[in-house]
Design an enzyme around this catalytic site. Structure first.
Site, PDB file in Angstrom:
ATOM      1  N   CYS A   1       0.746  -1.125   0.141  1.00  0.00           N
ATOM      2  CA  CYS A   1      -0.040  -0.025  -0.063  1.00  0.00           C
ATOM      3  C   CYS A   1       0.648   1.173   0.047  1.00  0.00           C
ATOM      4  CB  CYS A   1      -0.847  -0.065   1.180  1.00  0.00           C
ATOM      5  SG  CYS A   1      -1.610  -1.711   1.334  1.00  0.00           S
TER       6      CYS A   1
ATOM      7  N   HIS B   1      -3.028   6.239   4.390  1.00  0.00           N
ATOM      8  CA  HIS B   1      -3.449   4.946   3.635  1.00  0.00           C
ATOM      9  C   HIS B   1      -4.688   4.511   4.326  1.00  0.00           C
ATOM     10  CE1 HIS B   1      -3.775   1.176   2.033  1.00  0.00           C
ATOM     11  NE2 HIS B   1      -3.281   0.184   3.361  1.00  0.00           N
TER      12      HIS B   1
ATOM     13  N   ASN C   1      -9.708  -1.214   1.922  1.00  0.00           N
ATOM     14  CA  ASN C   1      -8.448  -0.836   1.596  1.00  0.00           C
ATOM     15  C   ASN C   1      -8.210  -1.212  -0.009  1.00  0.00           C
ATOM     16  OD1 ASN C   1      -5.586  -1.259   1.349  1.00  0.00           O
ATOM     17  ND2 ASN C   1      -5.337  -2.493   3.330  1.00  0.00           N
TER      18      ASN C   1
END
Ligand code: UT7
Length: 323
Positions: A112, A252, A280
């Site tokens: 990520c 994030h 996510n």
């Protein structure tokens, strides 16, 4: 100095709710909401692959900048869920979009944190020789993870976010980026089957290893908090600013509890959250949130925006964008 000429984002139409997951695995809307803050995520349609998602976000960023694919001088794709194993997604995207025969490459495997790392590379390339660099973070995670492992499947969603960077004339500047890596934790989060260490075999595929995401959730949680907040502190120190100067932190989007603790550690409530809707989305999460935040008026001219990300590796990074 690199500037942002245009922002873009794309999420697929199909909505997968917590209730939808509860019909497939032993979970509940209550568990997912309490532990993660996620309510829904988007999943790509069967006919879509990674380059399709990336293309939609890139076209939007170009349109936002009032430019065409042939105006792009370099393309960087941050993804851990590529179109195919080799060649990289950038090759497919360059052709698909009708770009010139420019340098185009993937930054893969950073989980990520990929987009923030790609921003750092792009701004260095622009400083080296002025050019327009299109940077896209994209993931189509739903197709590559196990739909039976409740401890990971409910966390993720598909999407893409892009920025077009250039040397001047943008709406925001990439003032500074800091990044880091701690490879001692490389086996704690990742897809560990399919490389040279543990190649695909029929037995491994039968066990579902090719879709098994190794993840120590608690350790990832602690490290995400520690690294995202320390990256922001390092970033602010290097530009001589304090958290009070920051109009919006865009972290994030992995877990609302992680984001909450990062905000408290940094001492700010000005933190952007959209994981409720998208889950996510890996490398796409930060650029998607940035695109949404500026498009919906959460960011105003004069604002200092800070991005921060953490992912497999472990890799992390933070970026300062004065608008
Ligand atoms: O971007 C990087 C990707 N990964 C992350 O960011 C993950 C970071 N970590 C996290 O977000 C959290 O650690 C999780 C959301 C993954 C898990 O939350 P937690 O509060 O750390 O829960 P846990 O792992 O301690 O699990 C608690 C319980 C376990 O049951 P027992 O052993 O206590 O009986 C799990 O089996 O919850 C169970 N569980 C579930 N129950 C219902 C795990 N997944 C689920 C589920 N539904 N989907």
């Amino acid at each position: 100095m690199a500037e942002v000429l245009g922002f873009g984002g794309y999420v697929p139409e199909k909505v997968m709710s917590n209730e939808d997951w509860a019909r497939l695995v032993d979970t509940s809307d209550e568990w997912i909401t309490q532990r993660t803050g996620i309510k829904r995520r988007r999943f790509a349609a069967d006919h879509e692959a990674t380059a399709d998602l990336a293309e939609a976000a890139c076209r939007e960023a170009l349109e936002d900048a009032g430019l065409e694919p042939e105006d792009v001088d370099e393309l960087v794709v941050a993804t851990d869920t590529p179109e195919v194993y080799t060649p990289d997604t950038a090759a497919f995207l360059q052709h698909r979009m009708g770009m010139r025969e420019i340098p185009a490459y993937d930054l893969g495997g950073s989980g990520c944190a990929g987009f923030v790392q790609a921003l750092d590379v792009a701004r260095a390339r622009i400083a080296y020789r002025p050019r327009r660099v299109l940077v896209v973070g994209v993931e189509l995670i739903s197709r590559l993870i196990s739909w039976e492992d409740r401890s990971t499947c409910v966390l993720f969603g598909d999407g893409a976010g892009a920025v077009l960077l250039g040397p001047e004339g943008g709406r925001a500047r990439i003032l500074e980026v800091v990044t880091g890596t701690d490879g001692s934790k490389a086996d704690i989060l990742g897809l560990l089957t399919g490389g040279t260490r543990r190649p695909f075999t029929l037995e491994a595929a039968r066990r579902g290893d090719h879709r098994h995401l190794t993840m120590d959730g608690g350790e990832v949680f602690r490290e995400a908090v520690r690294r995202m907040s320390s990256a922001v502190e390092e970033l602010l120190g290097s530009i001589g600013r304090s958290i009070g100067d920051v109009a919006l932190v865009i972290p994030h989007q992995a877990n609302a509890r992680i984001i909450d603790v990062v905000g408290r550690k940094l001492g700010t409530g000005r933190v952007y959250v959209n994981l409720t809707e998208y889950g996510n989305t890996g490398s796409a999460s930060v650029p998607l949130a940035l695109w949404e935040a500026q498009a919906t008026g959460r960011i105003r001219p004069g604002d200092l925006v800070v991005l921060t990300a953490f992912g497999a590796g472990f890799h992390w990074g933070a970026a300062a964008l004065p608008f």
